[in-house]
Write an enzyme that holds these catalytic residues in place. Sequence first.
Site, PDB file in Angstrom:
ATOM      1  N   GLU A  76     -34.373 -34.846  19.626  1.00 54.78           N
ATOM      2  CA  GLU A  76     -35.448 -33.889  19.690  1.00 54.78           C
ATOM      3  C   GLU A  76     -35.269 -32.774  19.124  1.00 54.78           C
ATOM      4  O   GLU A  76     -34.126 -32.226  18.679  1.00 54.78           O
ATOM      5  CB  GLU A  76     -35.737 -33.910  21.165  1.00 54.78           C
ATOM      6  CG  GLU A  76     -35.991 -35.212  21.975  1.00 54.78           C
ATOM      7  CD  GLU A  76     -37.292 -35.981  21.548  1.00 54.78           C
ATOM      8  OE1 GLU A  76     -38.191 -35.288  20.780  1.00 54.78           O
ATOM      9  OE2 GLU A  76     -37.548 -37.086  21.894  1.00 54.78           O
ATOM     10  N   ALA A 113     -28.167 -40.881  17.855  1.00 57.46           N
ATOM     11  CA  ALA A 113     -27.460 -41.982  18.476  1.00 57.46           C
ATOM     12  C   ALA A 113     -26.976 -43.201  17.741  1.00 57.46           C
ATOM     13  O   ALA A 113     -26.106 -43.629  18.342  1.00 57.46           O
ATOM     14  CB  ALA A 113     -28.582 -42.412  19.630  1.00 57.46           C
ATOM     15  N   TYR A 236     -47.420 -57.483  15.459  1.00 61.83           N
ATOM     16  CA  TYR A 236     -46.087 -57.386  16.332  1.00 61.83           C
ATOM     17  C   TYR A 236     -45.278 -58.437  16.534  1.00 61.83           C
ATOM     18  O   TYR A 236     -44.382 -58.476  15.749  1.00 61.83           O
ATOM     19  CB  TYR A 236     -46.687 -56.934  17.855  1.00 61.83           C
ATOM     20  CG  TYR A 236     -45.744 -56.015  18.340  1.00 61.83           C
ATOM     21  CD1 TYR A 236     -45.727 -54.742  18.581  1.00 61.83           C
ATOM     22  CD2 TYR A 236     -44.632 -56.777  19.131  1.00 61.83           C
ATOM     23  CE1 TYR A 236     -44.617 -54.056  19.423  1.00 61.83           C
ATOM     24  CE2 TYR A 236     -43.764 -55.931  19.756  1.00 61.83           C
ATOM     25  CZ  TYR A 236     -43.608 -54.694  19.762  1.00 61.83           C
ATOM     26  OH  TYR A 236     -42.908 -54.011  20.355  1.00 61.83           O
ATOM     27  N   LEU A 272     -48.366 -49.932  26.555  1.00 67.77           N
ATOM     28  CA  LEU A 272     -48.697 -48.825  27.507  1.00 67.77           C
ATOM     29  C   LEU A 272     -49.146 -47.797  26.212  1.00 67.77           C
ATOM     30  O   LEU A 272     -48.500 -47.842  25.009  1.00 67.77           O
ATOM     31  CB  LEU A 272     -47.757 -48.136  28.193  1.00 67.77           C
ATOM     32  CG  LEU A 272     -47.640 -49.020  29.579  1.00 67.77           C
ATOM     33  CD1 LEU A 272     -46.326 -48.733  30.361  1.00 67.77           C
ATOM     34  CD2 LEU A 272     -49.051 -48.841  30.445  1.00 67.77           C
ATOM     35  N   VAL A 273     -49.581 -46.528  26.562  1.00 71.86           N
ATOM     36  CA  VAL A 273     -49.959 -45.459  25.496  1.00 71.86           C
ATOM     37  C   VAL A 273     -48.174 -44.898  25.505  1.00 71.86           C
ATOM     38  O   VAL A 273     -48.015 -44.060  26.419  1.00 71.86           O
ATOM     39  CB  VAL A 273     -50.636 -44.528  25.873  1.00 71.86           C
ATOM     40  CG1 VAL A 273     -51.154 -43.179  24.843  1.00 71.86           C
ATOM     41  CG2 VAL A 273     -51.975 -45.160  26.208  1.00 71.86           C
TER      42      VAL A 273
END
Length: 394
Positions: A76, A113, A236, A272-273
Amino acid sequence: MPILKPKIRGFICTTSHPDGCAAHVQEQIDYVKSQPALQNAPKKVLVIGSSTGYGLASRIVPAFGGGAATMGVFFEKEGTEAKPGSPGWYNSVAFEEKAKAEGLYARSFNGDAFSNEMKEQVIAAIKEDLGQVDMVVYSLASPRRTDPTDGQTYRSVLKPTGDTYTQHTLNTDKGTVEEVSIESATEQEIADTVKVMGGEDWKMWIDAMKEAGVLADNFQTVAYSYIGPEITWAVYTDGTIGRAKEHLEQTAAAMNDQFGEKTALVSVNKALVTQASSAIPVVPLYISILYKIMKEKGNHEGTIEQIQRLFTDHYCSADGPKLDEKGRIRIDNWEMEEDVQAAVLKVWEGISTEKLASETDFAGYQKEFLKLFGFGLEGIDYDAETETLRPLPN
């Protein structure tokens, strides 16, 4: 100090609000605390990809529901005195602050990571602070990965693997239903997407931790996936991402052969958003329709409710995780109920821009999207100046 407002470009908001992010984290903590305490919960948890969405929820639930010590890994951007950082940064700062206030161990690592250096750094910290961990959650979503074995950077794509795909989609900027056509991926693009989003790095983490002796004898590890309805399969499940998720499941099976049955599992979660799902064509329109139907039915869940159920019904259950015929956890089961999907399909077939407000929950989609970046939270003065330089407590 700046006054922060949302600036949306496509599926990304280029600003974030630290106080709003903290309030969003607190909302999730409050939900977990409103539920019965987790029984037989893991006590030392590493979450790889812990700063947003399902990964953040996977850190909140065992910590505030079961008293677990947690480590989080993420990549981040930290804020400066003049500019805000990424929402995941502020989420992680808020999580650590709230964990520390309740006497819970929390330590975070910001960096790549996928790199050997990050794995080594986290393993050293586990040895130093915790000795071993008994659960590893793998929740990375990245558009690119540099493989430390060959130094090459691979990039994922969101494409079908068959013919060119044409379907309804939602222009979230304009609030219009449009048609989108996506060309089929090349074999190289498929392979690259598998390298980025498949199970290779997950297994590299587990192998490195096992070799270093920082995994408890009966450790468990879980990674997240999605299947969804047939209307999204081309882009997807049958697309490049789906190929990567197939590899994820194959990796879980290989680790179970290596470490024992049910050690490594894939949890199929609800649509989900999230920052990741917002980038996938077709999916935001599907989510907007799904939200309206599930809210009306009374079984809508967000990320925190989903992960609470994952732990309560599976990882903290006396019977252990319950699996489908392919060996997967299914917390998308309410989404995939026949009546829900039939109702979605009925709306989908007749959807138009004119029907968007009445037949979907696009307003709810927009609200949830803004919350990802710390906007639209109650009790936050968005007209006030905000301190954007906020370091991690640890």
